[in-house]
Design a protein around this motif. Structure first.
Motif, PDB file in Angstrom:
ATOM      1  N   ILE A 101      -8.167  -1.488   0.295  1.00  0.00           N
ATOM      2  CA  ILE A 101      -7.888  -0.103   0.670  1.00  0.00           C
ATOM      3  C   ILE A 101      -9.164   0.726   0.585  1.00  0.00           C
ATOM      4  O   ILE A 101     -10.141   0.329  -0.049  1.00  0.00           O
ATOM      5  CB  ILE A 101      -6.794   0.532  -0.219  1.00  0.00           C
TER       6      ILE A 101
ATOM      7  N   ALA B 119      -6.339   0.978   5.068  1.00  0.00           N
ATOM      8  CA  ALA B 119      -5.786  -0.172   4.361  1.00  0.00           C
ATOM      9  C   ALA B 119      -5.701  -1.394   5.259  1.00  0.00           C
ATOM     10  O   ALA B 119      -5.410  -1.287   6.456  1.00  0.00           O
ATOM     11  CB  ALA B 119      -4.390   0.157   3.830  1.00  0.00           C
TER      12      ALA B 119
ATOM     13  N   PRO C   8      -3.249  -4.175   4.454  1.00  0.00           N
ATOM     14  CA  PRO C   8      -2.245  -4.572   3.458  1.00  0.00           C
ATOM     15  C   PRO C   8      -2.103  -6.079   3.312  1.00  0.00           C
ATOM     16  O   PRO C   8      -1.717  -6.561   2.245  1.00  0.00           O
ATOM     17  CB  PRO C   8      -0.957  -3.943   3.997  1.00  0.00           C
TER      18      PRO C   8
ATOM     19  N   LEU D 278      -2.894   0.283  -4.238  1.00  0.00           N
ATOM     20  CA  LEU D 278      -2.251  -1.011  -4.069  1.00  0.00           C
ATOM     21  C   LEU D 278      -1.251  -1.192  -5.200  1.00  0.00           C
ATOM     22  O   LEU D 278      -1.597  -1.019  -6.378  1.00  0.00           O
ATOM     23  CB  LEU D 278      -3.277  -2.141  -4.123  1.00  0.00           C
TER      24      LEU D 278
ATOM     25  N   ILE E 115      -4.386   6.917  -2.154  1.00  0.00           N
ATOM     26  CA  ILE E 115      -3.969   5.595  -1.708  1.00  0.00           C
ATOM     27  C   ILE E 115      -4.108   4.606  -2.850  1.00  0.00           C
ATOM     28  O   ILE E 115      -5.020   4.720  -3.675  1.00  0.00           O
ATOM     29  CB  ILE E 115      -4.776   5.149  -0.463  1.00  0.00           C
TER      30      ILE E 115
ATOM     31  N   VAL F 247       0.840  -1.206   0.000  1.00  0.00           N
ATOM     32  CA  VAL F 247       0.000   0.000   0.000  1.00  0.00           C
ATOM     33  C   VAL F 247       0.873   1.254   0.000  1.00  0.00           C
ATOM     34  O   VAL F 247       1.767   1.390   0.832  1.00  0.00           O
ATOM     35  CB  VAL F 247      -0.932   0.020   1.220  1.00  0.00           C
TER      36      VAL F 247
END
Length: 249
Positions: free
Chosen positions: A121, A114, A116, A241, A239, A11
């Motif tokens: 997210i 998040a 992870p 991934l 944000i 993340v």
């Protein structure tokens, strides 16, 4: 460009400041607003600058923020909330890589979330109405619908309780729903601490909280509607991934 940028496993996340863009006075420089009197070409270039640095090659998922509690899911390209659209919502979640989620603020609380380990997210925009409506808990719930179990949240820059004066009746109304938000200004009048309210909601939902905030009204390197009125630009919480091969794009 960034007030804060960090990574947690796959993340990547960031909160922008007002520098590193091309907007002129009074927005100078990195205005990311969707609306307003700034030059649209400058705003578009500001978005290009940020997104080419933060998530090159990603599709951007942002929102028409309406100070409510609706949460969009950006997961299936055929979904009406697909990444090439802009849903009317104040929260957005995904389990897909290759997407950069974006929320905008200029005193309201941007929150990035998040899990992870699972790869889920989210992002939320929580002003006073959103705090009362529970947009942040709603975002946490949608993340759990996607499989998230251990969620961390980052609280971004927002107007502090010492600066956010409100009428006593409004304070009482919001305080009745979120008692942690009740505060007093530095000049001893009723106020709301939106960040404290959001933190309380996150803790109640079992979320780990990381606070990287500063007061927008007190910080000249951040945008503030309370300080600047219509001349205020917008900062962003971002944000994403990382893609499965571990590359950034």
């Amino acid at each position: 460009m960034y007030l804060h940028r960090s990574s947690l496993g796959p993340v990547d996340l960031a909160f922008t400041d007002r520098y590193g863009g091309v907007s002129g006075v009074p927005w100078d420089e990195l205005n990311l607003a969707l609306e307003g009197d700034d030059d649209p070409a400058a705003v578009a270039e500001n978005h290009r600058i940020v997104l080419s640095d933060f998530g090159p090659g990603d599709q951007v998922v942002d929102l028409r923020q309406v100070h409510g509690a609706r949460v969009a899911v950006a997961e299936d390209p055929s979904d009406p909330d697909a990444p090439d659209r802009r849903p009317e919502a104040d929260g957005v979640v995904t389990a897909r890589s290759g997407l950069t989620l974006m929320v905008r603020a200029a005193d309201c609380v941007p929150v990035l979330l998040a899990d992870p380990e699972v790869g889920v997210i989210g992002a939320a925009h929580s002003g006073r109405p959103g705090l009362a409506a529970g947009v942040v808990p709603a975002t946490v719930a949608r993340m759990r619908d996607l499989g998230a179990t251990s969620i961390t949240a980052w609280i971004g820059p927002h107007v502090c309780g010492a600066c956010y004066e409100v009428p006593a009746a409004m304070q009482a109304e919001v305080g009745g729903l979120v008692p942690a938000a009740v505060a007093t200004t530095s000049w001893d009048t009723p106020s709301l601490d939106l960040g404290a309210g959001v933190r309380a909601q996150l803790v109640a939902a079992g979320v780990t909280v990381i606070d990287v905030s500063r007061c927008t009204r007190e910080s000249s390197d951040l945008y503030s509607y309370r300080r600047d009125g219509a001349g205020a630009g917008r900062l962003a919480g971002l944000i994403r991934l990382a893609r499965p091969n571990g590359t950034g794009s």
